[in-house]
Design a protein around this motif. Structure first.
Motif, PDB file in Angstrom:
ATOM      1  N   VAL A 110      39.134  41.620  42.820  1.00  0.00           N
ATOM      2  CA  VAL A 110      39.615  40.971  41.610  1.00  0.00           C
ATOM      3  C   VAL A 110      38.463  40.895  40.625  1.00  0.00           C
ATOM      4  O   VAL A 110      37.389  40.372  40.957  1.00  0.00           O
ATOM      5  N   LEU A 111      38.668  41.459  39.445  1.00  0.00           N
ATOM      6  CA  LEU A 111      37.669  41.318  38.384  1.00  0.00           C
ATOM      7  C   LEU A 111      37.917  39.978  37.715  1.00  0.00           C
ATOM      8  O   LEU A 111      39.002  39.740  37.188  1.00  0.00           O
ATOM      9  N   VAL A 112      36.920  39.113  37.763  1.00  0.00           N
ATOM     10  CA  VAL A 112      37.035  37.836  37.081  1.00  0.00           C
ATOM     11  C   VAL A 112      36.330  38.021  35.743  1.00  0.00           C
ATOM     12  O   VAL A 112      35.112  37.996  35.660  1.00  0.00           O
ATOM     13  N   VAL A 113      37.146  38.288  34.712  1.00  0.00           N
ATOM     14  CA  VAL A 113      36.575  38.692  33.431  1.00  0.00           C
ATOM     15  C   VAL A 113      36.309  37.473  32.564  1.00  0.00           C
ATOM     16  O   VAL A 113      37.176  36.611  32.375  1.00  0.00           O
ATOM     17  N   THR A 114      35.092  37.398  32.061  1.00  0.00           N
ATOM     18  CA  THR A 114      34.711  36.361  31.122  1.00  0.00           C
ATOM     19  C   THR A 114      34.017  37.076  29.972  1.00  0.00           C
ATOM     20  O   THR A 114      33.756  38.269  30.060  1.00  0.00           O
ATOM     21  N   SER A 115      33.777  36.391  28.887  1.00  0.00           N
ATOM     22  CA  SER A 115      33.146  37.089  27.770  1.00  0.00           C
ATOM     23  C   SER A 115      32.213  36.164  27.017  1.00  0.00           C
ATOM     24  O   SER A 115      32.264  34.934  27.181  1.00  0.00           O
ATOM     25  N   VAL A 116      31.347  36.788  26.219  1.00  0.00           N
ATOM     26  CA  VAL A 116      30.381  36.020  25.434  1.00  0.00           C
ATOM     27  C   VAL A 116      31.125  35.151  24.415  1.00  0.00           C
ATOM     28  O   VAL A 116      30.769  33.999  24.182  1.00  0.00           O
ATOM     29  N   ARG A 127      36.397  28.407  39.983  1.00  0.00           N
ATOM     30  CA  ARG A 127      37.663  28.060  40.629  1.00  0.00           C
ATOM     31  C   ARG A 127      38.406  29.345  41.001  1.00  0.00           C
ATOM     32  O   ARG A 127      39.029  29.463  42.055  1.00  0.00           O
ATOM     33  N   THR A 128      38.311  30.331  40.125  1.00  0.00           N
ATOM     34  CA  THR A 128      38.966  31.617  40.392  1.00  0.00           C
ATOM     35  C   THR A 128      38.317  32.304  41.593  1.00  0.00           C
ATOM     36  O   THR A 128      39.008  32.914  42.404  1.00  0.00           O
ATOM     37  N   LEU A 129      36.984  32.187  41.714  1.00  0.00           N
ATOM     38  CA  LEU A 129      36.304  32.787  42.872  1.00  0.00           C
ATOM     39  C   LEU A 129      36.875  32.236  44.171  1.00  0.00           C
ATOM     40  O   LEU A 129      37.123  32.990  45.114  1.00  0.00           O
ATOM     41  N   VAL A 130      37.092  30.932  44.213  1.00  0.00           N
ATOM     42  CA  VAL A 130      37.650  30.310  45.418  1.00  0.00           C
ATOM     43  C   VAL A 130      39.005  30.941  45.745  1.00  0.00           C
ATOM     44  O   VAL A 130      39.282  31.315  46.884  1.00  0.00           O
ATOM     45  N   ALA A 131      39.821  31.093  44.705  1.00  0.00           N
ATOM     46  CA  ALA A 131      41.162  31.655  44.916  1.00  0.00           C
ATOM     47  C   ALA A 131      41.099  33.108  45.363  1.00  0.00           C
ATOM     48  O   ALA A 131      41.905  33.543  46.181  1.00  0.00           O
ATOM     49  N   THR A 197      42.447  47.171  42.117  1.00  0.00           N
ATOM     50  CA  THR A 197      41.790  46.058  41.428  1.00  0.00           C
ATOM     51  C   THR A 197      42.748  45.323  40.505  1.00  0.00           C
ATOM     52  O   THR A 197      43.547  45.939  39.807  1.00  0.00           O
ATOM     53  N   LEU A 198      42.639  44.012  40.513  1.00  0.00           N
ATOM     54  CA  LEU A 198      43.382  43.166  39.584  1.00  0.00           C
ATOM     55  C   LEU A 198      42.363  42.497  38.672  1.00  0.00           C
ATOM     56  O   LEU A 198      41.348  41.993  39.160  1.00  0.00           O
ATOM     57  N   ALA A 199      42.601  42.525  37.363  1.00  0.00           N
ATOM     58  CA  ALA A 199      41.696  41.840  36.439  1.00  0.00           C
ATOM     59  C   ALA A 199      42.339  40.547  35.968  1.00  0.00           C
ATOM     60  O   ALA A 199      43.496  40.534  35.562  1.00  0.00           O
ATOM     61  N   VAL A 200      41.594  39.452  36.067  1.00  0.00           N
ATOM     62  CA  VAL A 200      42.091  38.175  35.557  1.00  0.00           C
ATOM     63  C   VAL A 200      41.065  37.600  34.594  1.00  0.00           C
ATOM     64  O   VAL A 200      39.900  37.986  34.604  1.00  0.00           O
ATOM     65  N   GLY A 201      41.481  36.687  33.772  1.00  0.00           N
ATOM     66  CA  GLY A 201      40.590  36.076  32.796  1.00  0.00           C
ATOM     67  C   GLY A 201      41.413  35.596  31.623  1.00  0.00           C
ATOM     68  O   GLY A 201      42.521  36.078  31.397  1.00  0.00           O
TER      69      GLY A 201
END
Ligand code: GDP
Ligand code: ZN
Length: 325
Positions: A110-116, A127-131, A197-201
């Motif tokens: 799972v790509l946990v996408v965040t941005s600047v 929290r997403t990492l735990v899931a 792969t699933l991308a979330v964010g």
């Protein structure tokens, strides 16, 4: 002496069917993967990356995007799915009516996408990492829009850099990307190549832009065929779709509405994986069942006091542990 047992036709059929299900190496069946579906209409991809419409035998049960299946052609030359392989994991989410729905199966990472910009609260990522660990799958944190680091104020930049450095130091994989400058795109492409792969964010972090950048141009024909199939669906809630890469085993799952994973109950192991520094320190607490609140001899609190563990991380761990099993 052997006794002859007469079987009714129905019993014989049942036995045949069980044999079929049990026999994974049935050579008359071809392997495939479910790309998307509406109702009982399924779109599958075979081992040569060709798409087929098909239906599943009722005994197979409900299928979802990412399911690995075995199929053959029936007398009418229709694709008939005969078996489903065991799932490594299954993502279930409530739909708009609160009914639990299967979103996707066999997710590798799972790509946990965040941005600047917008910069998301680190707690959302953690929290997403735990899931993701609970699923279980492997998380990869993506910091996108790094081209904007030069444009934000120094304080904000330091906060982002410190948080990302913390995640890397805890052993989480972090990839910095920019769709604009091209930073990290090749690294990301290699990371995805053989993985489902699933991308979330959160909305606006760049998930769509990144997946467009990663997906090879050669895929446009398949993407067209998939969207034509999806448009036929009369269901108001669209199913997930797996966009497979033309080479390799990997692909990107588009799961509508899945931006993060709310967790109802957290398995203890997933919590420990997502908070490795707290888990490591807790081995030195005086009491085995220490809750790291105000117990004497608590090594976790001591590490927080020494500045080795962030107070913020312990607070979040405590909050999530309240929901653990
Ligand atoms: P999503 O909601 O997560 O799918 O985000 P989108 O892919 O729709 O992107 C949201 C906005 O951010 C769009 O206007 C994109 O052009 C922009 N964007 C995406 N990636 C980058 C990047 O790396 N740098 C910059 N500056 N903008 C980006
Ligand atoms: Zn403790």
């Amino acid at each position: 002496m052997t006794r002859k047992i007469r079987l009714s036709k129905q019993q014989q059929r049942q036995i045949d069917r069980r044999r079929r299900v049990a026999n994974d190496t049935d050579s008359s069946l071809e392997p495939g993967i479910v790309v998307t579906h509406h109702g009982h209409d399924l779109l599958i991809e075979d081992a040569e990356h060709h798409l087929h419409r098909g239906r599943a035998r009722r005994t197979v049960g409900r299928l979802t995007t990412g399911d690995r299946i075995r199929w053959q052609r029936d007398e009418q030359d229709n694709v008939l799915i005969e078996q489903r392989e065991d799932r490594r994991n299954l993502l279930i989410r409530p739909d708009a009516y609160g009914k639990k729905k299967m979103m996707a199966a066999n997710i590798d990472q799972v790509l946990v996408v965040t941005s600047v910009l917008p910069w998301m609260n680190p707690e959302v990522v953690e929290r997403t990492l735990v899931a993701v660990f609970a699923l279980p799958a492997r998380p990869v944190i993506v910091l996108n829009k790094t081209d904007l680091l030069a444009e934000i104020d120094a304080e904000q930049r330091e906060c982002i850099e410190a948080t990302v450095a913390l995640w890397a130091s805890l052993g989480f994989e972090v990839i910095r990307t920019s769709v604009k400058s091209g930073e990290g795109i090749e690294t990301l492409r290699e990371r995805l190549h053989d993985q489902v792969t699933l991308a979330v964010g959160l909305s606006g972090v760049g998930k769509t832009s990144l997946s467009r950048e990663i997906t090879p141009r050669a895929d446009q024909a398949a993407i067209g065929a998939i969207s034509a199939f999806n448009r036929e669906g009369t269901h108001t809630t669209r199913a997930s779709t797996l966009y497979r890469f033309p080479d390799g085993e990997g692909g990107l799952i588009d799961a509508p509405g899945v931006r993060d994973f709310p967790v109802d109950t957290v398995p203890t192991e997933a919590l420990e994986e997502a908070f490795p520094e707290i888990h490591a320190a807790s081995a030195y607490c005086r009491f085995n069942d220490c809750r790291h609140i105000n117990e004497p001899g608590c090594a976790v609190r001591a590490a927080v006091d020494d500045g080795e563990i962030l107070e913020r991380r312990l607070q979040q761990y405590q909050a999530l542990r309240a929901t653990s099993d």
